[in-house]
Write a protein that holds these residues in place. Structure first.
Motif, PDB file in Angstrom:
ATOM      1  N   ALA A 250      13.786  11.570 -14.436  1.00 19.56           N
ATOM      2  CA  ALA A 250      12.961  12.333 -15.247  1.00 19.56           C
ATOM      3  C   ALA A 250      12.341  13.613 -14.575  1.00 19.56           C
ATOM      4  O   ALA A 250      12.353  13.782 -13.286  1.00 19.56           O
ATOM      5  CB  ALA A 250      11.900  11.374 -15.876  1.00 19.56           C
ATOM      6  N   LEU A 251      11.856  14.602 -15.393  1.00 17.72           N
ATOM      7  CA  LEU A 251      11.435  15.734 -14.951  1.00 17.72           C
ATOM      8  C   LEU A 251       9.957  15.435 -14.614  1.00 17.72           C
ATOM      9  O   LEU A 251       9.181  14.686 -15.271  1.00 17.72           O
ATOM     10  CB  LEU A 251      11.236  16.781 -16.153  1.00 17.72           C
ATOM     11  N   HIS A 252       9.458  15.956 -13.543  1.00 20.13           N
ATOM     12  CA  HIS A 252       8.213  15.700 -12.790  1.00 20.13           C
ATOM     13  C   HIS A 252       7.683  17.182 -12.673  1.00 20.13           C
ATOM     14  O   HIS A 252       7.005  17.244 -11.468  1.00 20.13           O
ATOM     15  CB  HIS A 252       8.228  14.862 -11.785  1.00 20.13           C
ATOM     16  N   CYS A 253       7.716  17.995 -13.448  1.00 17.51           N
ATOM     17  CA  CYS A 253       7.505  19.504 -13.205  1.00 17.51           C
ATOM     18  C   CYS A 253       6.015  19.655 -12.673  1.00 17.51           C
ATOM     19  O   CYS A 253       5.595  20.466 -12.067  1.00 17.51           O
ATOM     20  CB  CYS A 253       7.825  20.258 -14.405  1.00 17.51           C
ATOM     21  N   ASP A 254       5.292  18.910 -13.339  1.00 20.42           N
ATOM     22  CA  ASP A 254       3.687  19.056 -13.198  1.00 20.42           C
ATOM     23  C   ASP A 254       3.232  18.446 -12.076  1.00 20.42           C
ATOM     24  O   ASP A 254       1.929  18.575 -11.350  1.00 20.42           O
ATOM     25  CB  ASP A 254       2.859  18.236 -14.200  1.00 20.42           C
ATOM     26  N   GLU A 255       4.183  17.540 -11.129  1.00 20.48           N
ATOM     27  CA  GLU A 255       3.805  16.973  -9.844  1.00 20.48           C
ATOM     28  C   GLU A 255       3.636  17.974  -8.735  1.00 20.48           C
ATOM     29  O   GLU A 255       3.120  17.802  -7.681  1.00 20.48           O
ATOM     30  CB  GLU A 255       4.622  15.852  -9.574  1.00 20.48           C
ATOM     31  N   ASN A 256       4.631  18.964  -8.653  1.00 22.14           N
ATOM     32  CA  ASN A 256       4.652  19.863  -7.696  1.00 22.14           C
ATOM     33  C   ASN A 256       5.199  21.237  -7.899  1.00 22.14           C
ATOM     34  O   ASN A 256       6.017  21.348  -8.588  1.00 22.14           O
ATOM     35  CB  ASN A 256       5.407  19.353  -6.279  1.00 22.14           C
ATOM     36  N   PRO A 257       4.665  22.228  -7.324  1.00 25.09           N
ATOM     37  CA  PRO A 257       5.092  23.532  -7.754  1.00 25.09           C
ATOM     38  C   PRO A 257       6.739  23.945  -7.138  1.00 25.09           C
ATOM     39  O   PRO A 257       7.253  24.945  -7.745  1.00 25.09           O
ATOM     40  CB  PRO A 257       4.075  24.679  -7.428  1.00 25.09           C
ATOM     41  N   ASN A 258       7.170  23.247  -6.411  1.00 23.12           N
ATOM     42  CA  ASN A 258       8.490  23.611  -5.822  1.00 23.12           C
ATOM     43  C   ASN A 258       9.532  22.685  -6.608  1.00 23.12           C
ATOM     44  O   ASN A 258      10.784  23.048  -6.364  1.00 23.12           O
ATOM     45  CB  ASN A 258       8.308  22.993  -4.477  1.00 23.12           C
ATOM     46  N   ILE A 259       9.255  22.172  -7.643  1.00 17.05           N
ATOM     47  CA  ILE A 259      10.065  21.407  -8.484  1.00 17.05           C
ATOM     48  C   ILE A 259      11.149  22.203  -9.254  1.00 17.05           C
ATOM     49  O   ILE A 259      10.402  23.144  -9.941  1.00 17.05           O
ATOM     50  CB  ILE A 259       9.566  19.947  -9.053  1.00 17.05           C
ATOM     51  N   VAL A 260      12.263  22.226  -9.119  1.00 16.26           N
ATOM     52  CA  VAL A 260      13.178  23.103 -10.152  1.00 16.26           C
ATOM     53  C   VAL A 260      13.553  22.237 -11.123  1.00 16.26           C
ATOM     54  O   VAL A 260      13.731  22.875 -12.271  1.00 16.26           O
ATOM     55  CB  VAL A 260      14.375  23.541  -9.189  1.00 16.26           C
ATOM     56  N   GLY A 261      14.038  21.242 -11.022  1.00 10.63           N
ATOM     57  CA  GLY A 261      14.455  20.379 -12.427  1.00 10.63           C
ATOM     58  C   GLY A 261      14.859  19.059 -11.855  1.00 10.63           C
ATOM     59  O   GLY A 261      14.583  18.360 -10.806  1.00 10.63           O
ATOM     60  N   SER A 262      15.595  18.466 -12.675  1.00  7.27           N
ATOM     61  CA  SER A 262      15.875  16.877 -12.464  1.00  7.27           C
ATOM     62  C   SER A 262      17.465  16.599 -13.049  1.00  7.27           C
ATOM     63  O   SER A 262      17.735  17.050 -14.052  1.00  7.27           O
ATOM     64  CB  SER A 262      14.929  15.970 -13.084  1.00  7.27           C
ATOM     65  N   GLY A 263      18.075  15.819 -12.326  1.00  7.03           N
ATOM     66  CA  GLY A 263      18.898  15.234 -12.957  1.00  7.03           C
ATOM     67  C   GLY A 263      18.715  13.755 -13.627  1.00  7.03           C
ATOM     68  O   GLY A 263      18.373  12.726 -13.104  1.00  7.03           O
ATOM     69  N   VAL A 264      18.357  14.236 -14.908  1.00  7.46           N
ATOM     70  CA  VAL A 264      17.767  13.225 -15.671  1.00  7.46           C
ATOM     71  C   VAL A 264      18.424  11.944 -16.161  1.00  7.46           C
ATOM     72  O   VAL A 264      19.765  12.230 -16.465  1.00  7.46           O
ATOM     73  CB  VAL A 264      17.199  13.831 -16.787  1.00  7.46           C
ATOM     74  N   VAL A 265      18.180  10.758 -15.694  1.00  4.13           N
ATOM     75  CA  VAL A 265      18.806   9.630 -16.053  1.00  4.13           C
ATOM     76  C   VAL A 265      17.909   8.871 -16.871  1.00  4.13           C
ATOM     77  O   VAL A 265      16.939   8.327 -16.482  1.00  4.13           O
ATOM     78  CB  VAL A 265      19.174   8.634 -14.889  1.00  4.13           C
ATOM     79  N   SER A 266      18.425   8.513 -18.184  1.00  3.63           N
ATOM     80  CA  SER A 266      17.403   7.884 -18.939  1.00  3.63           C
ATOM     81  C   SER A 266      17.683   6.296 -18.845  1.00  3.63           C
ATOM     82  O   SER A 266      18.417   5.443 -19.788  1.00  3.63           O
ATOM     83  CB  SER A 266      17.567   8.063 -20.552  1.00  3.63           C
ATOM     84  N   TRP A 267      16.983   5.742 -17.713  1.00  6.04           N
ATOM     85  CA  TRP A 267      17.055   4.301 -17.847  1.00  6.04           C
ATOM     86  C   TRP A 267      16.304   3.577 -18.599  1.00  6.04           C
ATOM     87  O   TRP A 267      16.725   2.462 -18.952  1.00  6.04           O
ATOM     88  CB  TRP A 267      16.527   3.883 -16.221  1.00  6.04           C
ATOM     89  N   ALA A 268      15.358   4.065 -19.145  1.00  5.72           N
ATOM     90  CA  ALA A 268      14.761   3.326 -20.557  1.00  5.72           C
ATOM     91  C   ALA A 268      15.517   3.228 -21.669  1.00  5.72           C
ATOM     92  O   ALA A 268      15.780   1.913 -21.955  1.00  5.72           O
ATOM     93  CB  ALA A 268      13.534   4.279 -20.933  1.00  5.72           C
ATOM     94  N   ASP A 269      16.552   4.144 -22.019  1.00  8.84           N
ATOM     95  CA  ASP A 269      17.438   3.907 -22.999  1.00  8.84           C
ATOM     96  C   ASP A 269      18.533   3.007 -22.720  1.00  8.84           C
ATOM     97  O   ASP A 269      18.807   1.813 -23.441  1.00  8.84           O
ATOM     98  CB  ASP A 269      18.086   5.354 -23.105  1.00  8.84           C
TER      99      ASP A 269
END
Length: 344
Positions: A250-269
């Motif tokens: 998932a995206l965690h953009c608010d956790e650290n300013p160095n984060i660019v993005g995420s290979g999102v995997v919807s394990w919840a779905d």
């Protein structure tokens, strides 16, 4: 390690309440015939890990809320193999469906499942070595996301050195490395790709040490296939100007300013679908892989990070994977088992 069944309340970080869903099984250890499908959940990681386990639990709870099911027991933070076996046995004796949430649980499931033929086991993120009539293994083709992430990381890298840090060296984690390696080569064949394994998804100190070593070797883009251990990578990136980080799940953009993005995997779905089908008797035994067409995978940027060129690269690589122009190389996808296999 003393196992604790579901009397532990879920941390507030989990956006739903599982408190009070302690085991309602009978003293005899047999599942009560109430018409309600009873579901048990076991994970080697903490339930509020901020990643894989937490998202899986969200999916299981969503399935339970939508159907005639009861989540009776949660066994989490079970790291030792014998404790995993004992935990699965306890759950299997008291539930119709048991979710074994973690690639390292494949051996424990292989030991326990034959003893409880009337219980449907859902093994997550790994396959069994041999077919079992009461086991469905569900995986996600994370290597496809990794190809896109590798191409993006290579384009953004000034040093043309990028890396991936994971917990245990299991196929679902090495797929991130091999996928990133293929994707980086698509963007620039001279880009070097490093890999490191801490053997623990949640150890911040080990993750920080691995990231520091990778940065010392010149890497300026690092993908974290970790849960709460990602904090160690953030700390290393904070101390090394120009280092950027990518997440998974998932995206965690608010956790650290160095984060660019995420290979999102919807394990919840994935877990919602798998639990629902297992409870209805519709989830086939054997291996099931969720891919791009299932909607379980996507690469996503933090809002302020991508250039127009990088957005175009993501669209191009994603499209070429989907239409077959880009074929995953060796080890990017989990090996298909010799038994029944379904690609979704």
């Amino acid at each position: 390690m003393r196992l604790k069944l579901a009397a532990i309340p879920v941390a507030l970080a989990l956006p739903l309440s599982l408190a009070g869903c302690g085991s309602s099984s009978s003293d005899s250890g047999e599942v009560a015939d109430s018409g309600t499908v009873k579901v048990g959940f076991l994970s080697p990681a903490p339930r509020n890990d901020g990643g894989f386990t937490q998202y899986a639990l969200v999916g299981v709870q969503d399935a339970v809320d939508a159907g005639d099911m009861e989540l009776t027991s949660i066994v989490d933070n079970v790291a030792e193999s014998q404790d995993q076996i004992e935990g699965l046995q306890t759950l299997a004796a008291n539930n119709d469906v048991v979710i074994a949430d973690g690639a390292v649980l494949n051996k424990a499931v292989a030991v326990v499942a034959p003893k409880y033929p009337d219980t449907h086991f859902v093994l997550v993120a790994s396959d069994l070595d041999e077919f079992a009539e009461n086991v469905s293994s569900v995986t996600v083709a994370v290597g496809l996301d990794a190809i896109v992430a590798g191409a993006v990381a290579s384009m953004r890298s000034k040093s043309k050195k990028i890396g991936m840090i994971a917990g245990p060296e299991v196929p679902s984690s090495t797929a991130w490395y091999y996928g990133m390696k293929q994707g980086a080569a698509l963007e620039n064949p001279d880009t070097e790709v490093y890999q490191a394994y801490t053997n623990d998804y949640n150890d911040v100190g080990k993750a920080k040490q691995a990231a520091e070593a990778m940065i010392a070797n010149g890497a300026d883009q690092i993908l974290s296939d970790l849960d709460s251990g990602s904090e160690g990578i953030y700390q290393a990136a904070d101390a090394a100007a120009g280092t950027e980080v990518y997440n998974v799940f998932a995206l965690h953009c608010d956790e650290n300013p160095n984060i660019v993005g995420s290979g999102v995997v919807s394990w919840a779905d994935v877990l919602k679908t798998s639990t629902t089908e297992a409870a209805a008797g519709d989830l086939p035994a054997g291996a099931i892989s969720f891919g791009l067409e299932s909607g379980a995978l996507s690469f996503q940027f933090c809002d302020d990070k991508p250039s127009a060129e990088e957005k175009a690269l993501v669209e191009k690589v994603t499209g070429e994977i989907s239409d077959g122009t880009i074929t995953p190389e060796e080890n990017v996808l989990l090996p298909k088992p010799d038994y029944d296999f379904e690609q979704r």
